[in-house]
Design a protein around this motif. Structure first.
Motif, PDB file in Angstrom:
ATOM      1  N   GLU A   1       6.729   3.779   2.665  1.00 49.91           N
ATOM      2  CA  GLU A   1       8.189   3.618   2.634  1.00 49.91           C
ATOM      3  C   GLU A   1       8.648   2.200   2.990  1.00 49.91           C
ATOM      4  OE1 GLU A   1       8.716   5.770   6.963  1.00 49.91           O
ATOM      5  OE2 GLU A   1       9.025   6.920   5.118  1.00 49.91           O
ATOM      6  N   THR A   2       7.739   1.378   3.508  1.00 47.20           N
ATOM      7  CA  THR A   2       8.149   0.031   3.926  1.00 47.20           C
ATOM      8  C   THR A   2       7.720  -1.053   2.934  1.00 47.20           C
ATOM      9  OG1 THR A   2       7.566   0.849   6.128  1.00 47.20           O
ATOM     10  CG2 THR A   2       8.260  -1.438   5.989  1.00 47.20           C
TER      11      THR A   2
ATOM     12  N   ALA B   1       2.883 -10.780   4.221  1.00 49.89           N
ATOM     13  CA  ALA B   1       3.301 -11.533   3.022  1.00 49.89           C
ATOM     14  C   ALA B   1       4.625 -10.973   2.506  1.00 49.89           C
ATOM     15  CB  ALA B   1       2.226 -11.446   1.947  1.00 49.89           C
ATOM     16  N   ALA B   2       4.796  -9.643   2.622  1.00 51.64           N
ATOM     17  CA  ALA B   2       6.045  -9.025   2.153  1.00 51.64           C
ATOM     18  C   ALA B   2       7.223  -9.520   2.996  1.00 51.64           C
ATOM     19  CB  ALA B   2       5.935  -7.506   2.215  1.00 51.64           C
ATOM     20  N   ALA B   3       6.989  -9.765   4.312  1.00 49.95           N
ATOM     21  CA  ALA B   3       8.061 -10.279   5.174  1.00 49.95           C
ATOM     22  C   ALA B   3       8.432 -11.703   4.770  1.00 49.95           C
ATOM     23  CB  ALA B   3       7.628 -10.246   6.636  1.00 49.95           C
TER      24      ALA B   3
ATOM     25  N   PHE C   1      12.052  -6.557   7.654  1.00 47.85           N
ATOM     26  CA  PHE C   1      12.143  -5.088   7.583  1.00 47.85           C
ATOM     27  C   PHE C   1      13.150  -4.528   8.604  1.00 47.85           C
ATOM     28  CE2 PHE C   1       7.804  -6.265   6.334  1.00 47.85           C
ATOM     29  CZ  PHE C   1       7.855  -5.875   5.018  1.00 47.85           C
ATOM     30  N   PRO C   2      14.447  -4.805   8.398  1.00 50.20           N
ATOM     31  CA  PRO C   2      15.449  -4.382   9.392  1.00 50.20           C
ATOM     32  C   PRO C   2      15.413  -2.878   9.684  1.00 50.20           C
ATOM     33  CG  PRO C   2      16.442  -5.719   7.656  1.00 50.20           C
ATOM     34  CD  PRO C   2      15.035  -5.474   7.235  1.00 50.20           C
TER      35      PRO C   2
ATOM     36  N   LEU D   1      -8.295  -2.624   0.122  1.00 47.38           N
ATOM     37  CA  LEU D   1      -8.196  -1.781   1.311  1.00 47.38           C
ATOM     38  C   LEU D   1      -7.562  -2.637   2.406  1.00 47.38           C
ATOM     39  CD1 LEU D   1     -11.754  -0.159   1.174  1.00 47.38           C
ATOM     40  CD2 LEU D   1      -9.605   0.717   0.248  1.00 47.38           C
ATOM     41  N   GLN D   2      -6.312  -2.462   2.624  1.00 47.79           N
ATOM     42  CA  GLN D   2      -5.574  -3.337   3.542  1.00 47.79           C
ATOM     43  C   GLN D   2      -4.612  -2.502   4.363  1.00 47.79           C
ATOM     44  OE1 GLN D   2      -4.021  -6.762   1.498  1.00 47.79           O
ATOM     45  NE2 GLN D   2      -2.959  -7.548   3.284  1.00 47.79           N
ATOM     46  N   GLY D   3      -4.624  -2.697   5.666  1.00 44.89           N
ATOM     47  CA  GLY D   3      -3.790  -1.906   6.569  1.00 44.89           C
ATOM     48  C   GLY D   3      -2.312  -2.193   6.378  1.00 44.89           C
ATOM     49  N   LYS D   4      -1.496  -1.341   6.998  1.00 41.04           N
ATOM     50  CA  LYS D   4      -0.047  -1.485   6.810  1.00 41.04           C
ATOM     51  C   LYS D   4       0.469  -2.777   7.452  1.00 41.04           C
ATOM     52  CE  LYS D   4       4.338   0.765   7.328  1.00 41.04           C
ATOM     53  NZ  LYS D   4       5.056   1.909   6.826  1.00 41.04           N
ATOM     54  N   GLY D   5       0.059  -3.037   8.701  1.00 37.72           N
ATOM     55  CA  GLY D   5       0.540  -4.241   9.382  1.00 37.72           C
ATOM     56  C   GLY D   5       0.206  -5.477   8.570  1.00 37.72           C
TER      57      GLY D   5
END
Ligand code: SAM
Length: 489
Positions: free
Chosen positions: A196-197, A232-234, A407-408, A223-227
């Motif tokens: 969802e993020t 890069a998305a931030a 990610f507010p 295979l990459q964790g959420k954090g």
């Protein structure tokens, strides 16, 4: 019905052994034990010396290890039983000085003899220990009596290990595949949900094993964790930008940047460590990205005023950190020092890391045309996270940067240790199953980026200093650097 109680050591029965395997299988088991012993040697030595070494996973997944799956399982299992194996060896007292010098190999073989599925039959160390198998089994029985337990399982705190089970994440490499096609393919094996993020991240059930999946092998998914995927998305780099990934190997975030930039523009991936540069290059090749230039060297040695960086608009800084947020991923909880009191060692090491992190963040902020800097760690420690950011706020402010809110909608923000820490993002090792930290600095001084001006303002606003590209970086950075270290350079 009352049970007859006996004080004699419980009789340990083993499953009947399989008849002798083919010599090929024996040989590959022998190699696996040697490869596992090498990995175990490295992690135990690093652990004993309280030195940061590569994680068990990254050691096992290095190209030199042939049987990765077998080696990984053998190292983890041996570590799980390590205290028991050490006690058994002490009770049985079977090692001579020659084999005492090869303890990691002895531990691995003892694991196989006492708890494994195969009987080791070839190899000098194996033959030595097999001749002492009865003494080892009797040592184990004595240990159970001494510890007042009936089974080996009771000796191990397995519940602690099972508590760490968590969901698996895969990031879709949109340079090679779209998210919906990846979902369709992976749904053939597991239940898949979109995260969802992070839009290109998929969530899979705990235990999903995709290491050898064709989509992983050909770089369509990572295979990459959420954090890790949030960093890069931030930063939100735009297609066509020039971006620096300051501390980049093994390159997961570098290739994520490439994917977010649709393969356009340029990424300078900087990495100090030669071995890790090779890993970085493999990751880049696997991703299919063609807009990444690798710089093997020190990020701090890049001159921000060099004309070749004049168009750099964003920097991703994910420097070396304690990794304290990922100890369960790294399997560090299996290491002997995990329960030991290592407070002193931690504080010295954390302080050293924080010194570098502050230097690197100050350096990132000093690139004249940069308008977005993301700073991240997989650490849970305030000294590597909020303290690094707060110590840089005066510099950031003087350069026109403010803290923005990545990610507010994310609930967990920075520790409330300074005004503005609510802009920071934290992941919690218990609630989110990993510890992670992200800070985002933005400024709108130079180029045409309306996005940055829309971001909520942080608390590091200050009077904007005038910008003298040829004067300030060296002078200012040197003065700042001196303050950081309490010395003049
Ligand atoms: C936490 S890792 C980066 C992980 C990477 N961002 C990823 O997601 O795959 C930190 C990396 O920074 C490298 N490093 C440490 N000091 C550096 C420096 N001064 N310049 C460039 N790289 C450095 C380390 O060798 C290490 O590979």
């Amino acid at each position: 019905m009352a049970r007859h109680k006996s004080n004699a050591p419980p009789k340990l029965t083993r499953q009947p052994r399989k008849p002798q395997q083919s010599s090929g299988a024996e040989r590959s088991a022998l190699y696996a034990r040697r490869e596992a012993a090498k990995v175990l040697h490295t992690v135990l030595r690093g652990d004993a010396e309280r030195r940061a070494v590569a994680s068990i996973k990254s050691l096992v997944f290095s190209p030199s290890v042939r049987n990765k799956r077998g080696t990984f399982a053998l190292v983890c299992e041996t570590l799980k039983y390590l205290d028991v194996i050490k006690d058994v060896l002490e009770i049985a007292n079977v090692l001579n000085s020659k084999w005492k010098r090869q303890e990691p190999l002895v531990y691995i073989i003892c694991y196989d003899i006492l708890f494994g599925k195969e009987t080791p039959s070839i190899g000098d160390a194996e033959k030595f220990l097999m001749r002492r198998k009865d003494a080892l089994l009797s040592g184990l029985a004595t240990l159970l009596v001494r510890k007042k337990v009936k089974s080996v399982e009771e000796l191990l705190d397995l519940s602690q290990l099972n508590g760490h089970i968590k969901q698996r994440y895969v990031r879709v490499n949109t340079l090679k595949m779209d998210v919906d096609s990846a979902v369709k393919e992976l749904e053939k094996l597991y239940k898949v949900q979109k995260d969802e993020t992070v839009p290109d991240l998929l969530v899979m059930p705990p235990g999903s094993d995709l290491h050898a999946h064709p989509l992983v092998m050909n770089g369509r998914i990572f295979l990459q964790g959420k954090g890790s995927s949030m960093v890069a998305a931030a930063l939100q780099p735009e297609a066509g930008w020039e971006v620096i990934d300051a501390c980049s190997a093994p390159g997961n975030k570098t290739v994520h940047l490439a994917s977010l930039m649709k393969g356009q523009g340029k990424i300078i991936a900087c990495e100090l460590n030669e071995e890790r540069v090779k890993r970085l290059e493999q990751t880049i090749k696997l991703s299919g990205a063609t807009n990444i230039e690798v710089f093997h060297g020190d990020f701090l040695s890049l001159n921000p005023t060099d004309p070749s960086f004049a168009k750099v608009r964003a920097i991703l800084l994910d420097p070396s950190c304690s990794g304290s947020g990922t100890i369960t991923d790294r399997l560090d909880h299996l290491l002997p020092s995990h329960s030991a009191d290592n407070t002193n060692y931690d504080s010295i090491r954390l302080h050293k890391l924080a010194v570098f992190q502050k230097k690197a963040l100050a350096h990132a902020l000093s690139f004249p045309q940069v308008e977005r800097v993301v700073y991240s760690t997989c650490s849970i420690h305030q000294i590597e996270n909020e303290d690094v950011v707060s110590s840089l706020l005066p510099l950031a402010s003087s350069l026109g940067f403010k803290l923005a809110t990545p990610f507010p909608q994310w609930q967990r923000r920075g520790l409330p240790v300074f005004a503005g820490s609510e802009h920071l993002l934290r992941m919690d090792p218990v609630e989110d199953k990993e510890g992670f930290f992200i800070a985002l600095f933005t400024k709108t001084n130079n180029l045409d980026n309306p996005k940055a001006s829309e971001l909520p303002e942080g608390e590091c606003r200050g009077r904007r200093k005038r910008f003298y590209p040829f004067l300030w970086p060296k002078v200012f950075f040197r003065a700042w650097n001196g303050r950081l270290h309490g010395s003049r350079r």
